[in-house]
Design a protein around this motif. Sequence first.
Motif, PDB file in Angstrom:
ATOM      1  N   GLN A  24     -69.642 -83.170 -17.465  1.00 61.95           N
ATOM      2  CA  GLN A  24     -69.914 -83.851 -18.735  1.00 61.95           C
ATOM      3  C   GLN A  24     -68.677 -83.955 -19.619  1.00 61.95           C
ATOM      4  N   ARG A  25     -67.631 -83.190 -19.309  1.00 64.20           N
ATOM      5  CA  ARG A  25     -66.363 -83.211 -20.051  1.00 64.20           C
ATOM      6  C   ARG A  25     -66.596 -83.140 -21.572  1.00 64.20           C
ATOM      7  N   PRO A  26     -67.147 -82.044 -22.062  1.00 63.41           N
ATOM      8  CA  PRO A  26     -67.499 -81.951 -23.491  1.00 63.41           C
ATOM      9  C   PRO A  26     -66.323 -82.029 -24.446  1.00 63.41           C
ATOM     10  N   LEU A  27     -65.112 -81.775 -23.966  1.00 62.23           N
ATOM     11  CA  LEU A  27     -63.944 -81.787 -24.854  1.00 62.23           C
ATOM     12  C   LEU A  27     -63.108 -83.052 -24.742  1.00 62.23           C
ATOM     13  N   SER A  28     -63.592 -84.052 -24.056  1.00 60.69           N
ATOM     14  CA  SER A  28     -62.737 -85.199 -23.736  1.00 60.69           C
ATOM     15  C   SER A  28     -62.305 -86.008 -24.950  1.00 60.69           C
ATOM     16  N   GLU A  29     -62.968 -85.859 -26.099  1.00 59.81           N
ATOM     17  CA  GLU A  29     -62.543 -86.569 -27.308  1.00 59.81           C
ATOM     18  C   GLU A  29     -61.400 -85.863 -28.022  1.00 59.81           C
ATOM     19  N   LEU A 290     -69.148 -78.872 -30.154  1.00 59.01           N
ATOM     20  CA  LEU A 290     -67.886 -79.614 -30.161  1.00 59.01           C
ATOM     21  C   LEU A 290     -68.059 -81.014 -29.584  1.00 59.01           C
ATOM     22  N   ALA A 291     -68.894 -81.139 -28.545  1.00 64.52           N
ATOM     23  CA  ALA A 291     -69.124 -82.458 -27.940  1.00 64.52           C
ATOM     24  C   ALA A 291     -69.807 -83.401 -28.922  1.00 64.52           C
ATOM     25  N   ALA A 292     -70.817 -82.898 -29.636  1.00 66.08           N
ATOM     26  CA  ALA A 292     -71.533 -83.748 -30.595  1.00 66.08           C
ATOM     27  C   ALA A 292     -70.662 -84.034 -31.818  1.00 66.08           C
ATOM     28  N   TRP A 293     -69.961 -83.024 -32.312  1.00 67.72           N
ATOM     29  CA  TRP A 293     -69.141 -83.201 -33.510  1.00 67.72           C
ATOM     30  C   TRP A 293     -67.997 -84.181 -33.253  1.00 67.72           C
TER      31      TRP A 293
END
Length: 390
Positions: A24-29, A290-293
């Motif tokens: 899902q790569r939650p930190l990609s942003e 962190l992914a949602a924010w």
Amino acid sequence: MKLTILGGSSPFTASFFRHAAAPQRPLSEFDTVVLQGRDEQTLERLAHHGRALLGGRRPYVSHELDLDTALREADVVLIQVRFGGTQWRLEVEHACRSRGLFADETLGVGGLATALHCRDKWRELGQRISDVCPRAQVVNMVNPLSLSCQYFGETCSRLAGLCEGPLQAVHDVAGALDCGPEALDWRYTGLNHRGFLHSLRYNGHDVDMNHVVEVSPRLAELYDPKLQAIVSKEWWTGQARERWTYGRATAVASVRARLRDDLLDRRILTREVLELRPTPWYSLAILPFLAAWSGRTGAWVSTTNVLADGLTVERRSVVTRCQNSLIPDDYPTKDVGRIVDALTLHERRCLEAIDHPSRLAVEEALSLDPTIGYFNVELAAEAVSQLCPL
């Protein structure tokens, strides 16, 4: 976007990157993750570990010893500093164990003594964050969570204290019902590690808790039919003396040392080694936040420790891009409400004892603690005085 992790030299940070490397790569942003800490060798190895697990994809992981440099231009600051180190946790457990008291770094003697020990350090760090990156979203993991949030919140205007406990319970109920956690409607009320999951609904109907406890042994322990709520594991443990255990601080210190030694030897930690201590707070709370924010995912419903009426409470919230908003009308059941009122009074007395420490103030705060089923106030105050001379 820049994420700065304070306390980044903790070997358990390796588990953060293990979960961050999920498909899902939650930190990609995020463009960069900066690990800040005091142990340069461990920081360097952890940054290498993170880059290897992320496979060259965003974010780029670096490390920094200087606090102000690490904080500069940060969009999110994650605080996972262990103030006093593992040695303090060992001292707290010894002081409690030697007197036959409940031993936990978040509650009772341990929580109050830790807050007395760390209050000025929390205030100092909060001020530094506010001075260097005043607009940053601060995510706090420091225990005792509600009390540390209280002092970080004096200067950090955008503060969210996160704990995986309530979310673990929601996931457990969803597992028992064979549905995703997002399919459940639920309420949560309380203070950190002293909270109650209640008013559960699925497909427009009240959840059949008899079925849930039959399917899940863990929830069978934590569900209180009188309260009609799933209680936190800390509340459940504290209520009965036969459930108390000792030795956790020693076990955590041992695993921490093993992880650091392996990291320095191998540079990359294996899954087997990382699983010596599960770290569900990263996968269930920190990374989804962190992914949602950051806008990587859509809105995410969680629980957040935030200041409300001068006190840090744990409430449901919805996280969207650059926003963390409390969900209104989160009312408890009547029986849960009575307990939360008692917890609130106890927490306020703890804050008074921390800000104006004296033996009398400590005894009064401890005497009002409804979490611990057996409590010798005199012995408890003696333990606090040994740890933090009053």
